[in-house]
Design a protein around this motif. Structure first.
Motif, PDB file in Angstrom:
ATOM      1  N   VAL A   1      -1.062   5.687   0.356  1.00  0.00           N
ATOM      2  CA  VAL A   1      -0.532   5.747   1.708  1.00  0.00           C
ATOM      3  C   VAL A   1       0.041   4.171   1.855  1.00  0.00           C
ATOM      4  O   VAL A   1       1.307   3.801   2.091  1.00  0.00           O
ATOM      5  CB  VAL A   1      -1.061   6.129   2.669  1.00  0.00           C
ATOM      6  CG1 VAL A   1      -0.275   5.883   4.067  1.00  0.00           C
ATOM      7  CG2 VAL A   1      -1.187   7.767   2.352  1.00  0.00           C
ATOM      8  N   GLY A   2      -0.960   3.362   1.511  1.00  0.00           N
ATOM      9  CA  GLY A   2      -0.645   1.884   1.598  1.00  0.00           C
ATOM     10  C   GLY A   2       0.533   1.556   0.598  1.00  0.00           C
ATOM     11  O   GLY A   2       1.638   0.607   0.758  1.00  0.00           O
ATOM     12  N   ALA A   3       0.477   1.790  -0.409  1.00  0.00           N
ATOM     13  CA  ALA A   3       1.766   1.683  -1.646  1.00  0.00           C
ATOM     14  C   ALA A   3       3.092   2.088  -1.117  1.00  0.00           C
ATOM     15  O   ALA A   3       3.952   1.406  -1.172  1.00  0.00           O
ATOM     16  CB  ALA A   3       1.304   2.202  -3.143  1.00  0.00           C
TER      17      ALA A   3
ATOM     18  N   VAL B   1       3.471   8.683  -1.020  1.00  0.00           N
ATOM     19  CA  VAL B   1       2.883   9.228   0.174  1.00  0.00           C
ATOM     20  C   VAL B   1       2.813  10.930   0.054  1.00  0.00           C
ATOM     21  O   VAL B   1       1.931  11.440   0.422  1.00  0.00           O
ATOM     22  CB  VAL B   1       3.888   8.943   1.454  1.00  0.00           C
ATOM     23  CG1 VAL B   1       3.479   9.952   2.677  1.00  0.00           C
ATOM     24  CG2 VAL B   1       4.002   7.649   1.589  1.00  0.00           C
ATOM     25  N   TRP B   2       3.926  11.603  -0.762  1.00  0.00           N
ATOM     26  CA  TRP B   2       3.993  12.877  -1.237  1.00  0.00           C
ATOM     27  C   TRP B   2       2.461  13.218  -1.944  1.00  0.00           C
ATOM     28  O   TRP B   2       1.852  14.123  -1.686  1.00  0.00           O
ATOM     29  CB  TRP B   2       5.013  13.428  -1.661  1.00  0.00           C
ATOM     30  CG  TRP B   2       4.982  14.830  -2.148  1.00  0.00           C
ATOM     31  CD1 TRP B   2       4.916  15.926  -1.208  1.00  0.00           C
ATOM     32  CD2 TRP B   2       5.139  15.291  -3.435  1.00  0.00           C
ATOM     33  NE1 TRP B   2       5.113  17.269  -2.085  1.00  0.00           N
ATOM     34  CE2 TRP B   2       5.282  16.754  -3.212  1.00  0.00           C
ATOM     35  CE3 TRP B   2       5.425  14.638  -4.656  1.00  0.00           C
ATOM     36  CZ2 TRP B   2       5.206  17.509  -4.541  1.00  0.00           C
ATOM     37  CZ3 TRP B   2       5.564  15.393  -5.764  1.00  0.00           C
ATOM     38  CH2 TRP B   2       5.710  16.789  -5.852  1.00  0.00           C
ATOM     39  N   VAL B   3       2.302  12.733  -2.934  1.00  0.00           N
ATOM     40  CA  VAL B   3       1.267  12.765  -3.911  1.00  0.00           C
ATOM     41  C   VAL B   3      -0.080  12.557  -3.141  1.00  0.00           C
ATOM     42  O   VAL B   3      -0.954  13.290  -3.167  1.00  0.00           O
ATOM     43  CB  VAL B   3       1.457  11.753  -5.125  1.00  0.00           C
ATOM     44  CG1 VAL B   3       0.118  11.855  -5.888  1.00  0.00           C
ATOM     45  CG2 VAL B   3       2.416  12.130  -6.055  1.00  0.00           C
ATOM     46  N   ALA B   4      -0.327  11.514  -2.188  1.00  0.00           N
ATOM     47  CA  ALA B   4      -1.547  11.545  -1.186  1.00  0.00           C
ATOM     48  C   ALA B   4      -1.537  12.619  -0.531  1.00  0.00           C
ATOM     49  O   ALA B   4      -2.661  13.027  -0.299  1.00  0.00           O
ATOM     50  CB  ALA B   4      -1.179   9.889  -0.367  1.00  0.00           C
TER      51      ALA B   4
ATOM     52  N   VAL C   1       9.924   5.778  -5.165  1.00  0.00           N
ATOM     53  CA  VAL C   1       8.573   5.566  -5.590  1.00  0.00           C
ATOM     54  C   VAL C   1       7.754   5.769  -4.432  1.00  0.00           C
ATOM     55  O   VAL C   1       6.713   6.135  -4.449  1.00  0.00           O
ATOM     56  CB  VAL C   1       8.455   4.595  -6.616  1.00  0.00           C
ATOM     57  CG1 VAL C   1       7.083   4.301  -6.947  1.00  0.00           C
ATOM     58  CG2 VAL C   1       9.230   4.521  -7.628  1.00  0.00           C
ATOM     59  N   GLY C   2       8.070   4.996  -3.290  1.00  0.00           N
ATOM     60  CA  GLY C   2       7.100   4.937  -2.214  1.00  0.00           C
ATOM     61  C   GLY C   2       7.212   6.178  -1.531  1.00  0.00           C
ATOM     62  O   GLY C   2       5.862   6.830  -1.071  1.00  0.00           O
ATOM     63  N   ILE C   3       8.080   7.064  -1.284  1.00  0.00           N
ATOM     64  CA  ILE C   3       8.076   8.355  -0.837  1.00  0.00           C
ATOM     65  C   ILE C   3       7.287   9.429  -1.856  1.00  0.00           C
ATOM     66  O   ILE C   3       6.353   9.982  -0.982  1.00  0.00           O
ATOM     67  CB  ILE C   3       9.541   8.848  -0.458  1.00  0.00           C
ATOM     68  CG1 ILE C   3      10.206   7.896   0.205  1.00  0.00           C
ATOM     69  CG2 ILE C   3       9.271  10.199  -0.193  1.00  0.00           C
ATOM     70  CD1 ILE C   3      11.981   8.336   0.175  1.00  0.00           C
ATOM     71  N   THR C   4       7.501   9.363  -2.886  1.00  0.00           N
ATOM     72  CA  THR C   4       6.757   9.667  -4.057  1.00  0.00           C
ATOM     73  C   THR C   4       5.191   9.683  -3.819  1.00  0.00           C
ATOM     74  O   THR C   4       4.344  10.522  -3.764  1.00  0.00           O
ATOM     75  CB  THR C   4       7.116   9.681  -5.283  1.00  0.00           C
ATOM     76  OG1 THR C   4       8.507   9.982  -5.504  1.00  0.00           O
ATOM     77  CG2 THR C   4       6.553  10.826  -6.344  1.00  0.00           C
TER      78      THR C   4
END
Length: 450
Positions: free
Chosen positions: A365-367, A407-410, A402-405
């Motif tokens: 999420v931080g990433a 958060v989705w993976v998290a 990449v940032g959205i992905t």
């Protein structure tokens, strides 16, 4: 004999001091950018005046808010016999459903200073509603955790960007917090009504409807349909079909413009690099097909991880967070200002992960927060400064995706871990109940046979 070393963050006083030290400059910068600076400049935000209020004036005058070319606005449009296609997707062009412009008509007679004050008040109230509802939905009772979520929100770059442009997305984020609160509480009709109103204002949250069907939240679904259709039929319905049949298909086609943070934008830029800076406006049919396939894959993976609806309140919040995080990956286009809609997902994930010290979820999420905010700002700074290395710019344009992905993976990782944590507990409770039942039956007057 070994002694475990405690982290400084385990000390509550140290955490409180750290939050206050960080909070003072963050809150000061937020108030400066979203209150003091707009009032000092006195100019209306660009999108609010050029898009929303311009369309409201046309509706009040009895004109078509979408037929800007015919009204001589000097926009770059492609008009074919029997079809209307406004281009581009960004800029002085109203491409939002009719209710937004319709609701702003009372402000047409107000002075620019009053209009600016209304915009700032509505957006600030939206941030407050978002935080209050998400904090309640996440079950946060500790003031330090609540303060951390507040700081994460007001320092998130898309929040301030919505104030800069005067966009409606923060209102949608507040409505997201309301439906999230209704979701974790069960099948609450008012949560569905909030979602329906949000979709009627902008179609960005349409995929959330799939979550209601999957979760069998029939009252929420019925309220969402009633609220959305009701708002559409109330607000100049004569322009609704034009939006759905002529404007919405253009939006769904997507764009490769660098501001598009969806996978569709990445695919379009790969197929035709000319779309990166807007030299080429159309996306190829192959890019649209691949974008659609990516959207189906994202939905399939999300619901494969979700499996069946959970009865646990915290896990229900993670289920909603997963779908909210998937929405920008399903959409054909996602501007940077749209990504405030990720905040409910990010805040729920942070609250859950920090409690359990799940640093992988916190890190992901931080990433996402860093790539969507400071990362994209760095890219824009290089682009506006005339930086000429196109390869670097092309790579940096994908930081948002990449940032959205991330958060989705998290969210998927959190759902899997929450289910695995509750699984043994549920089995243990079931076994304990069975043992207690057997012990109670030992004293039955009739002996058990076999």
């Amino acid at each position: 004999m070994t002694s475990s070393r405690r982290s400084p963050l385990d000390n509550r006083r140290f955490r409180g001091a750290l939050l206050f030290l960080a909070g003072i400059p963050i809150a000061g910068l937020y108030l400066w950018r979203t209150v003091a600076l707009p009032l000092a400049v006195g100019a209306l935000p660009g999108d609010f005046s050029a898009n929303y209020m311009a369309a409201a004036a046309k509706i009040a005058a009895g004109h078509d808010p979408y037929n800007l070319c015919a009204l001589g606005q000097g926009l770059d449009c492609v008009v074919q016999p029997g079809a209307f296609r406004p281009l581009p997707l960004a800029g002085a062009q109203y491409v939002t459903p009719p209710p937004v412009a319709w609701m702003l008509q009372p402000l047409l007679s107000a002075s620019p200073a009053v209009q600016l004050a209304v915009v700032l008040i509505v957006l600030q109230l939206s941030v407050i509603v978002l935080l209050w509802t998400v904090v309640r939905a996440a079950g946060v009772r500790d003031w330090q955790m609540a303060l951390l979520l507040v700081l994460v929100t007001i320092s998130f770059e898309p929040v301030a960007a919505n104030f800069d442009e005067g966009q409606i997305n923060l209102v949608l984020a507040a409505l997201s917090g309301v439906w999230l609160l209704g979701w974790v509480g069960g099948d609450r009709w008012w949560g569905g009504a909030a979602l329906g109103a949000a979709v009627a204002i902008k179609l960005l949250q349409g995929p959330i409807g799939i979550l209601l069907i999957w979760g069998r939240r029939w009252r929420m679904l019925a309220a969402a349909i009633a609220a959305g259709l009701g708002l559409w039929l109330l607000a100049v319905p004569q322009y609704l079909l034009e939006y759905l049949l002529k404007v919405a298909p253009v939006l769904s086609a997507g764009t490769g413009l660098f501001e598009n943070h969806s996978p569709g934008g990445t695919v379009a830029r790969l197929f035709d690099p000319g779309t990166f800076l807007g030299a080429v406006r159309d996306t190829s049919p192959a890019a649209r097909v691949i974008t659609f396939a990516i959207a189906l894959a994202v939905l399939a993976v999300t619901f494969w991880v979700l499996r069946s609806p959970s009865g646990d309140r915290s896990t229900r919040g993670l289920e909603a967070a997963a779908m909210v995080a998937a929405a920008p990956l399903v959409a054909s286009y996602s501007w940077g200002t749209h990504l405030v809609l990720l905040l409910p997902s990010m805040l729920v994930l942070l609250a859950w992960a920090i409690r359990r010290r799940d640093w992988l979820v916190v890190g992901l999420v931080g990433a996402g927060w860093l790539l969507i905010g400071p990362g994209h700002n760095w890219f824009q700074t290089l682009l506006l400064s005339g930086y000429s290395n196109l390869l670097v710019l092309r790579l940096m344009a994908e930081l948002g995706v990449v940032g959205i992905t991330a958060v989705w993976v998290a969210s998927l990782v959190a759902v899997r871990r929450a289910r695995s944590a509750h699984g043994p507990d549920a089995v243990h409770e079931k076994g304990a109940d069975a043992q207690q039942h057997d012990r109670a039956r030992e004293h039955d007057p009739v002996a058990q046979v076999g």
